[in-house]
Scaffold this active site. Structure first.
Site, mmCIF file in Angstrom:
data_model
loop_
_atom_site.group_PDB
_atom_site.id
_atom_site.type_symbol
_atom_site.label_atom_id
_atom_site.label_comp_id
_atom_site.label_asym_id
_atom_site.label_seq_id
_atom_site.Cartn_x
_atom_site.Cartn_y
_atom_site.Cartn_z
ATOM 1 N N GLU A 80 -4.444 3.425 5.692
ATOM 2 C CA GLU A 80 -4.318 3.243 4.276
ATOM 3 C C GLU A 80 -4.875 4.474 3.547
ATOM 4 O O GLU A 80 -4.427 4.907 2.348
ATOM 5 C CB GLU A 80 -5.235 1.984 3.832
ATOM 6 C CG GLU A 80 -4.868 1.716 2.501
ATOM 7 C CD GLU A 80 -5.487 0.236 2.298
ATOM 8 O OE1 GLU A 80 -5.808 0.184 1.192
ATOM 9 O OE2 GLU A 80 -5.285 -0.471 3.095
ATOM 10 N N SER A 101 -10.800 -0.255 2.676
ATOM 11 C CA SER A 101 -10.332 -0.452 4.031
ATOM 12 C C SER A 101 -9.438 0.923 4.717
ATOM 13 O O SER A 101 -8.595 1.565 3.688
ATOM 14 C CB SER A 101 -8.953 -1.439 3.996
ATOM 15 O OG SER A 101 -9.551 -2.907 3.638
ATOM 16 N N ARG A 116 0.783 -1.176 0.212
ATOM 17 C CA ARG A 116 -0.135 0.046 0.106
ATOM 18 C C ARG A 116 0.838 1.343 -0.143
ATOM 19 O O ARG A 116 0.565 2.397 0.454
ATOM 20 C CB ARG A 116 -0.817 0.011 1.190
ATOM 21 C CG ARG A 116 -1.866 -1.201 1.366
ATOM 22 C CD ARG A 116 -2.523 -1.406 0.081
ATOM 23 N NE ARG A 116 -3.545 -2.475 0.265
ATOM 24 C CZ ARG A 116 -3.262 -3.613 -0.157
ATOM 25 N NH1 ARG A 116 -2.116 -3.858 -0.674
ATOM 26 N NH2 ARG A 116 -4.277 -4.570 -0.063
#
Length: 345
Positions: free
Chosen positions: A341, A245, A164
């Site tokens: 994130e 997320s 990520r």
């Protein structure tokens, strides 16, 4: 190219917060991008490149210029019996891109079905799901340099794609704007089915067929299975505002994890290279009692603890405050600092 003023962003990002941008522009070519970046009206204002707005949390109105890619081209650069090399514009809808590739029996990104946003986010965020990451298929990234106002091609090895993360989110954040991405996909079977409950979902649908002639059907089956799993766990942003997320799964050194596992032997984890272990942020959040809970008009989705949702007319500060509360509880309980994130503005 038209530059708009005082543009509401509620329908331009997936949290659907009632915020606005002072200026908004969409570009279809690098020449248009160069033109707007040279405009003296914006010389002293912050400039934010925006994709699908699926990984952002606005905590206030944006005081500068938001620029969005509308480069939606897709072309085959090279093709042989084994693989195909594609060049996609950064403004192409990601899931439409995946659907197109599956329909052509080009494999490698079927596990990434259903991820919202545009292709331009794939190298920036190194999007990933079910054991596959963008870095597995990206070959090069064509960018526009905001300092020189020229285009250049960056080999994927130079882009620092990690979990990520990438150099586009770090030292290149204010320099390069992604315009095109080159992907190398497979024309022969090479499936990744060993992550999460994907294999079980495929068995419930009859399982994969054998033989090279079954490749197209298998890719379609995997895509449908991934879409079904995602819809069962994740809310539709158009129904319940969210950015997928919100939290990254943290990583620990193997020795540090061994100590933590003595206290929490049920903590789900995945072994990584270089003596690292990835932990389940969702499990830790649920352990701390946050799954399904809310704070004001912000909440934790009842089916997936990683997802923070706009329960209706929430402000960005409320969602950010909920994130901080959860992170503080997880740190107090596990000694682990959860990272977002989602990009917080």
């Amino acid at each position: 190219m038209i530059v708009q003023e005082q543009v509401c962003l509620k329908d331009k990002h997936s949290f659907h917060l009632n915020v606005s941008a002072r200026y908004w522009a969409e570009y279809q070519t690098t020449d248009e991008l160069r033109e707007v970046l040279q405009d003296k009206r914006f010389a002293k204002l912050p400039v934010l490149p925006l994709g699908g707005g699926c990984n952002l949390l606005f905590t206030q109105d944006f005081p500068g210029l938001i620029i969005k890619s509308a480069i939606s081209s897709l072309e085959v650069v090279h093709e042989n019996e084994e693989e195909v090399l594609l060049r996609a514009g950064s403004g192409l809808d990601w899931d439409q891109f995946v659907e197109t590739c599956v329909s052509q029996a080009w494999g490698g990104i079927e596990n990434l079905s259903g991820i919202p946003g545009l292709t331009g986010a794939s190298p920036i965020q190194n999007i990933g799901a079910y054991g596959v990451e963008a870095k597995d298929v990206i070959q090069a990234v064509e960018v526009f340099d905001r300092q020189t106002l020229d285009s250049l091609v960056l080999p994927v090895e130079e882009c620092g794609l990690a979990y990520r993360n990438s150099r586009f989110k770090q030292e290149w954040k204010d320099r390069y704007i992604v315009c095109y991405i080159s992907y190398r996909l497979n024309k022969k079977p090479a499936y990744r089915l060993d992550y999460g409950n994907l294999k079980e979902a495929l068995i419930s649908k009859g399982g994969l067929q054998q033989g090279p002639e079954a490749h197209h059907g298998n890719l379609s089956l995997i895509r449908r299975a991934v879409l079904d799993i995602r819809s069962s766990k994740l809310p539709d942003p158009d129904v319940l505002g969210n950015a997928g997320s919100f939290f990254k799964n943290p990583e620990l050194e193997t020795a540090a994890f061994a100590l933590l596992a003595e206290r929490f032997p049920e903590l789900p984890h995945w072994e990584l290279p270089n003596n690292k272990v990835k932990l389940s942020a969702a499990w830790m959040i649920e352990y701390c009692g946050w799954k399904g809970k809310s704070s004001g008009r912000a909440g934790v989705y009842p089916k997936q603890a990683l997802v923070l949702v706009n329960l209706g007319a929430a402000r960005g500060e409320e969602i950010y405050g909920l994130y901080k509360q959860i992170a503080a509880d997880v740190f107090s309980t596990f000694g682990i600092r959860l990272q977002a994130e989602v990009v917080i503005l």
